[in-house]
Design a protein around this motif. Structure first.
Motif, mmCIF file in Angstrom:
data_model
loop_
_atom_site.group_PDB
_atom_site.id
_atom_site.type_symbol
_atom_site.label_atom_id
_atom_site.label_comp_id
_atom_site.label_asym_id
_atom_site.label_seq_id
_atom_site.Cartn_x
_atom_site.Cartn_y
_atom_site.Cartn_z
ATOM 1 N N VAL A 110 0.844 -1.201 0.000
ATOM 2 C CA VAL A 110 0.000 0.000 0.000
ATOM 3 C C VAL A 110 0.880 1.251 0.000
ATOM 4 O O VAL A 110 0.640 2.208 -0.733
ATOM 5 N N TRP A 111 1.916 1.235 0.837
ATOM 6 C CA TRP A 111 2.815 2.396 0.916
ATOM 7 C C TRP A 111 3.508 2.630 -0.433
ATOM 8 O O TRP A 111 3.573 3.764 -0.915
ATOM 9 N N ALA A 112 4.010 1.564 -1.058
ATOM 10 C CA ALA A 112 4.713 1.700 -2.333
ATOM 11 C C ALA A 112 3.751 2.148 -3.433
ATOM 12 O O ALA A 112 4.097 3.007 -4.258
ATOM 13 N N THR A 113 2.541 1.606 -3.439
ATOM 14 C CA THR A 113 1.560 2.005 -4.451
ATOM 15 C C THR A 113 1.202 3.480 -4.297
ATOM 16 O O THR A 113 1.099 4.218 -5.289
ATOM 17 N N THR A 114 1.020 3.920 -3.075
ATOM 18 C CA THR A 114 0.706 5.327 -2.818
ATOM 19 C C THR A 114 1.836 6.232 -3.284
ATOM 20 O O THR A 114 1.600 7.260 -3.930
ATOM 21 N N LEU A 143 3.515 9.673 -10.086
ATOM 22 C CA LEU A 143 2.917 9.716 -11.414
ATOM 23 C C LEU A 143 2.014 10.940 -11.579
ATOM 24 O O LEU A 143 1.963 11.540 -12.649
ATOM 25 N N ARG A 144 1.286 11.311 -10.518
ATOM 26 C CA ARG A 144 0.432 12.511 -10.597
ATOM 27 C C ARG A 144 1.278 13.772 -10.764
ATOM 28 O O ARG A 144 0.861 14.718 -11.410
ATOM 29 N N ARG A 145 2.463 13.786 -10.174
ATOM 30 C CA ARG A 145 3.346 14.958 -10.333
ATOM 31 C C ARG A 145 3.897 15.065 -11.747
ATOM 32 O O ARG A 145 4.311 16.133 -12.166
ATOM 33 N N LEU A 146 3.934 13.965 -12.454
ATOM 34 C CA LEU A 146 4.514 13.958 -13.794
ATOM 35 C C LEU A 146 3.476 14.103 -14.901
ATOM 36 O O LEU A 146 3.824 13.999 -16.075
ATOM 37 N N THR A 147 2.223 14.356 -14.559
ATOM 38 C CA THR A 147 1.222 14.594 -15.597
ATOM 39 C C THR A 147 1.468 15.967 -16.220
ATOM 40 O O THR A 147 2.033 16.860 -15.574
ATOM 41 N N PRO A 148 1.053 16.184 -17.460
ATOM 42 C CA PRO A 148 1.278 17.486 -18.103
ATOM 43 C C PRO A 148 0.651 18.649 -17.338
ATOM 44 O O PRO A 148 1.245 19.720 -17.242
ATOM 45 N N GLU A 149 -0.545 18.446 -16.780
ATOM 46 C CA GLU A 149 -1.199 19.530 -16.028
ATOM 47 C C GLU A 149 -0.384 19.907 -14.793
ATOM 48 O O GLU A 149 -0.201 21.076 -14.483
#
Length: 118
Positions: free
Chosen positions: A16-20, A26-32
């Motif tokens: 769970v910790w690694a998935t989080t 990944l959210r930080r690396l989105t274009p937005e």
């Protein structure tokens, strides 16, 4: 049995910790997200530059006033005037005189271009 339950729980918690962590990255690396981060950094840089420019302008203004005072003292402009002698009054035009040659309307000459008629 307790040992297996402990290690199973530890594995689930680590998963769970690694998935989080991975999902946050990944959210930080989105274009937005990258665009928002770049915009925030650009705003911060703009504020820093503005702050430094204002400080520079204030320094220039202070040095300019000091230099003007030095020049005024050197030229005698800031010298005290004796009481029996008044300085010559400065004259400013309250209203411009439009009768001066500068304001007199001159006839306008139009060159004739025969190509305009066709």
């Amino acid at each position: 049995m307790f040992r297996r339950t402990f290690w199973f729980g530890t594995g689930v918690a680590a998963g769970v910790w690694a998935t989080t962590k991975v999902n946050r990255k990944l959210r930080r690396l989105t274009p937005e997200s990258l665009a928002a981060t770049a915009a925030d950094k650009a705003l911060e840089a703009g504020h820093r530059i503005k702050h430094r420019a204002v400080g520079f302008a204030l320094d220039v203004r202070d040095n300019m006033a000091r230099r003007e005072a030095e020049l005024g003292d050197a030229l005698g402009i800031n010298a005290p005037v004796p009481e029996h002698e008044l300085p010559a009054p400065r004259r400013y035009a309250a209203i411009e005189n439009h009768d001066t040659p500068r304001y007199v309307e001159r006839p306008t000459y139009h060159s004739y271009n025969r190509n305009e008629d066709h």
